[in-house]
Design a protein around this motif. Structure first.
Motif, PDB file in Angstrom:
ATOM      1  N   THR A  71       3.887 -13.255   7.720  1.00  0.00           N
ATOM      2  CA  THR A  71       2.560 -13.798   6.877  1.00  0.00           C
ATOM      3  C   THR A  71       2.309 -13.182   5.456  1.00  0.00           C
ATOM      4  N   LEU A  72       2.182 -12.044   5.675  1.00  0.00           N
ATOM      5  CA  LEU A  72       1.442 -10.789   4.806  1.00  0.00           C
ATOM      6  C   LEU A  72       2.503 -10.696   3.723  1.00  0.00           C
ATOM      7  N   ILE A  73       3.876 -10.770   3.892  1.00  0.00           N
ATOM      8  CA  ILE A  73       4.801 -10.773   3.042  1.00  0.00           C
ATOM      9  C   ILE A  73       4.970 -12.117   2.387  1.00  0.00           C
ATOM     10  N   GLU A  74       4.750 -13.249   2.744  1.00  0.00           N
ATOM     11  CA  GLU A  74       4.854 -14.633   2.181  1.00  0.00           C
ATOM     12  C   GLU A  74       3.567 -14.756   1.052  1.00  0.00           C
ATOM     13  N   ASN A  75       2.543 -14.213   1.503  1.00  0.00           N
ATOM     14  CA  ASN A  75       1.259 -14.576   0.535  1.00  0.00           C
ATOM     15  C   ASN A  75       1.077 -13.351  -0.477  1.00  0.00           C
ATOM     16  N   GLY A  76       2.248 -12.160  -0.266  1.00  0.00           N
ATOM     17  CA  GLY A  76       2.198 -10.926  -1.283  1.00  0.00           C
ATOM     18  C   GLY A  76       1.057  -9.984  -1.205  1.00  0.00           C
ATOM     19  N   ARG A  77       0.348 -10.100   0.209  1.00  0.00           N
ATOM     20  CA  ARG A  77      -0.711  -9.129   0.275  1.00  0.00           C
ATOM     21  C   ARG A  77      -0.194  -7.860   0.670  1.00  0.00           C
ATOM     22  N   LEU A  78       1.013  -7.788   1.674  1.00  0.00           N
ATOM     23  CA  LEU A  78       1.608  -6.606   1.975  1.00  0.00           C
ATOM     24  C   LEU A  78       2.380  -5.688   0.811  1.00  0.00           C
ATOM     25  N   GLN A  79       2.846  -6.602  -0.048  1.00  0.00           N
ATOM     26  CA  GLN A  79       3.563  -5.976  -1.205  1.00  0.00           C
ATOM     27  C   GLN A  79       2.723  -5.518  -2.189  1.00  0.00           C
ATOM     28  N   GLU A  80       1.594  -6.097  -2.327  1.00  0.00           N
ATOM     29  CA  GLU A  80       0.498  -5.339  -3.368  1.00  0.00           C
ATOM     30  C   GLU A  80       0.061  -4.213  -2.771  1.00  0.00           C
ATOM     31  N   SER A  81      -0.299  -4.357  -1.444  1.00  0.00           N
ATOM     32  CA  SER A  81      -1.056  -2.925  -0.872  1.00  0.00           C
ATOM     33  C   SER A  81      -0.004  -1.711  -0.791  1.00  0.00           C
ATOM     34  N   LEU A  82       1.297  -2.189  -0.427  1.00  0.00           N
ATOM     35  CA  LEU A  82       2.217  -1.008  -0.443  1.00  0.00           C
ATOM     36  C   LEU A  82       2.272  -0.545  -1.827  1.00  0.00           C
ATOM     37  N   VAL A  83       2.460  -1.174  -3.022  1.00  0.00           N
ATOM     38  CA  VAL A  83       2.551  -0.626  -4.251  1.00  0.00           C
ATOM     39  C   VAL A  83       1.331   0.292  -4.532  1.00  0.00           C
ATOM     40  N   THR A  84       0.267  -0.182  -4.246  1.00  0.00           N
ATOM     41  CA  THR A  84      -0.932   0.560  -4.492  1.00  0.00           C
ATOM     42  C   THR A  84      -0.794   1.961  -3.919  1.00  0.00           C
ATOM     43  N   SER A  85      -0.675   1.727  -2.521  1.00  0.00           N
ATOM     44  CA  SER A  85      -0.513   3.143  -1.702  1.00  0.00           C
ATOM     45  C   SER A  85       0.507   3.974  -2.305  1.00  0.00           C
ATOM     46  N   GLY A  86       1.733   3.413  -2.472  1.00  0.00           N
ATOM     47  CA  GLY A  86       2.815   4.191  -3.097  1.00  0.00           C
ATOM     48  C   GLY A  86       2.589   4.948  -4.201  1.00  0.00           C
ATOM     49  N   ILE A  87       2.002   4.396  -5.156  1.00  0.00           N
ATOM     50  CA  ILE A  87       1.444   4.737  -6.586  1.00  0.00           C
ATOM     51  C   ILE A  87       0.669   6.119  -6.206  1.00  0.00           C
ATOM     52  N   GLU A 220      -7.742   6.262   1.569  1.00  0.00           N
ATOM     53  CA  GLU A 220      -7.709   4.680   1.575  1.00  0.00           C
ATOM     54  C   GLU A 220      -8.818   3.927   2.306  1.00  0.00           C
ATOM     55  N   VAL A 221      -9.242   4.840   3.499  1.00  0.00           N
ATOM     56  CA  VAL A 221     -10.178   4.350   4.256  1.00  0.00           C
ATOM     57  C   VAL A 221     -11.740   4.423   3.768  1.00  0.00           C
ATOM     58  N   ILE A 222     -11.782   5.188   2.678  1.00  0.00           N
ATOM     59  CA  ILE A 222     -13.086   5.535   1.917  1.00  0.00           C
ATOM     60  C   ILE A 222     -13.188   4.617   0.707  1.00  0.00           C
ATOM     61  N   ASN A 223     -13.994   3.546   1.171  1.00  0.00           N
ATOM     62  CA  ASN A 223     -14.488   2.724   0.054  1.00  0.00           C
ATOM     63  C   ASN A 223     -13.405   2.465  -0.959  1.00  0.00           C
ATOM     64  N   SER A 224     -12.161   2.027  -0.163  1.00  0.00           N
ATOM     65  CA  SER A 224     -10.972   1.728  -1.183  1.00  0.00           C
ATOM     66  C   SER A 224     -11.158   0.312  -1.215  1.00  0.00           C
ATOM     67  N   THR A 225     -10.668  -0.365  -2.432  1.00  0.00           N
ATOM     68  CA  THR A 225     -10.515  -1.883  -2.443  1.00  0.00           C
ATOM     69  C   THR A 225      -8.961  -2.549  -2.652  1.00  0.00           C
ATOM     70  N   ALA A 226      -8.061  -1.576  -2.281  1.00  0.00           N
ATOM     71  CA  ALA A 226      -6.935  -1.942  -2.491  1.00  0.00           C
ATOM     72  C   ALA A 226      -5.947  -1.013  -1.585  1.00  0.00           C
ATOM     73  N   GLY A 227      -4.734  -1.262  -1.303  1.00  0.00           N
ATOM     74  CA  GLY A 227      -3.983  -0.368  -0.444  1.00  0.00           C
ATOM     75  C   GLY A 227      -3.687  -0.713   0.776  1.00  0.00           C
ATOM     76  N   ILE A 228      -2.812   0.002   1.764  1.00  0.00           N
ATOM     77  CA  ILE A 228      -2.439  -0.329   3.175  1.00  0.00           C
ATOM     78  C   ILE A 228      -3.882   0.004   3.655  1.00  0.00           C
ATOM     79  N   GLY A 229      -4.336   1.240   3.702  1.00  0.00           N
ATOM     80  CA  GLY A 229      -5.494   1.853   4.347  1.00  0.00           C
ATOM     81  C   GLY A 229      -6.841   0.654   4.376  1.00  0.00           C
ATOM     82  N   HIS A 230      -6.845   0.137   2.925  1.00  0.00           N
ATOM     83  CA  HIS A 230      -7.945  -0.794   2.809  1.00  0.00           C
ATOM     84  C   HIS A 230      -7.750  -2.233   3.797  1.00  0.00           C
ATOM     85  N   MET A 231      -6.365  -2.596   3.705  1.00  0.00           N
ATOM     86  CA  MET A 231      -5.998  -3.512   4.643  1.00  0.00           C
ATOM     87  C   MET A 231      -6.391  -3.183   6.207  1.00  0.00           C
ATOM     88  N   ILE A 232      -6.287  -1.974   6.478  1.00  0.00           N
ATOM     89  CA  ILE A 232      -6.239  -1.729   7.894  1.00  0.00           C
ATOM     90  C   ILE A 232      -7.903  -1.660   8.169  1.00  0.00           C
TER      91      ILE A 232
END
Length: 278
Positions: A71-87, A220-232
């Motif tokens: 589901t996360l891949i279909e709506n693009g949320r996982l890819q967007e978070s992965l790119v942000t964290s990867g950068i 990413e869990v400190i006041n982050s607005t994007a990324g895998i940590g924000h999703m978690i």
């Protein structure tokens, strides 16, 4: 008449320990041996979820996690978070590796450079990077520079330590031979010093990759607005353990793939070395 018999041959110490040594000797590695433990954990997870031994409120079932990931891949949320964290991880890793390598070269090739640089870095080594986060927040705020700098600080210490150690363990006889033959210093550094320090640098890279991911999770869990940590973090607020597990799996895959890439580079770059595994 007394019959003389040859005395019994004493058992050699070498023969005594030979069977034990054979048992302890490193044999051929098990193919895909690293996956055995992972498969065992997955089996425990599946069996525990299927039998109800694992409460789904504490840990979602594997099949639920798979559906959530789809589901996360279909709506693009996982890819967007992965790119942000990867950068973020790539920038922090790049800056940290560059800084650690340059400082290690200055310190390893110069006594004055070592006296000037090694002490402060040893002090930084004794202070966990995560302990510096409150100070870094005051200096840089909660934006992207804070996150990248924190990751870089976690990375450059293992790079420096292992590269510097690699430089210092190069045998002095090579320097004496180069001086006797009149080899220019630049040629000596390029053809002897840098290849000699390469094993230490690559070992530091493996530690640096792990450190970068550890720092990435924290920032990413400190006041982050994007990324895998924000999703978690969002999933934790709503008790969505399936999304939390998806995020953890992504972090694990990033670490495994990055470490595998470093090990592949190590095998290619150090193919001239004989190791116990070869």
């Amino acid at each position: 008449m007394t019959t003389l018999t040859a005395p019994a041959r004493p058992v050699s110490r070498v023969e005594d320990v030979r069977p034990a040594r054979r048992r302890l000797a490193p044999g051929a590695p098990i193919r895909f041996g690293g996956l055995i433990g992972i498969a065992a954990l997955l089996a425990v997870w599946i069996i525990g979820s299927a039998t109800g031994l694992i409460d789904p409120r504490n840990l979602s079932e594997p099949w639920t996690v798979v559906r959530t990931a789809e589901t996360l891949i279909e709506n693009g949320r996982l890819q967007e978070s992965l790119v942000t964290s990867g950068i973020r991880a790539a920038l922090g890793l790049g800056f940290g590796v560059a800084a650690g390598t340059i400082l290690a070269l200055i310190s390893g090739l110069s006594r004055f450079g070592e006296a000037l640089i090694d002490g402060p870095i040893q002090v930084k080594r004794s202070i966990p990077t995560l302990a510096l986060i409150p100070l870094l927040l005051l200096w840089f705020g909660i934006g992207e520079p804070f996150k990248v700098i924190t990751i870089a600080l976690a990375v450059f210490v293992p790079i420096y330590i292992h590269t510097h150690n690699g430089l210092r363990t190069i045998e002095g006889k090579y320097a004496e031979l180069a001086e006797t033959l009149g080899v220019p210093r630049g040629e000596f550094i390029r053809h002897v010093v840098l290849p000699g320090a390469m094993p230490g640098f690559l070992l530091g890279m493996r530690f640096a990759v792990t450190s970068s991911l550890l720092a990435l999770v924290v920032v990413e869990v400190i006041n982050s607005t994007a990324g895998i940590g924000h999703m978690i973090t969002l999933a934790s607020n709503y008790g969505q353990t399936d999304i939390i597990v998806v995020g953890l799996v992504v972090y694990a895959l990033l670490g495994v793939l990055a470490d595998a890439a470093v090990r592949l580079i190590e095998r290619k770059a150090l193919s001239w070395r004989r190791t116990l595994a070869s």
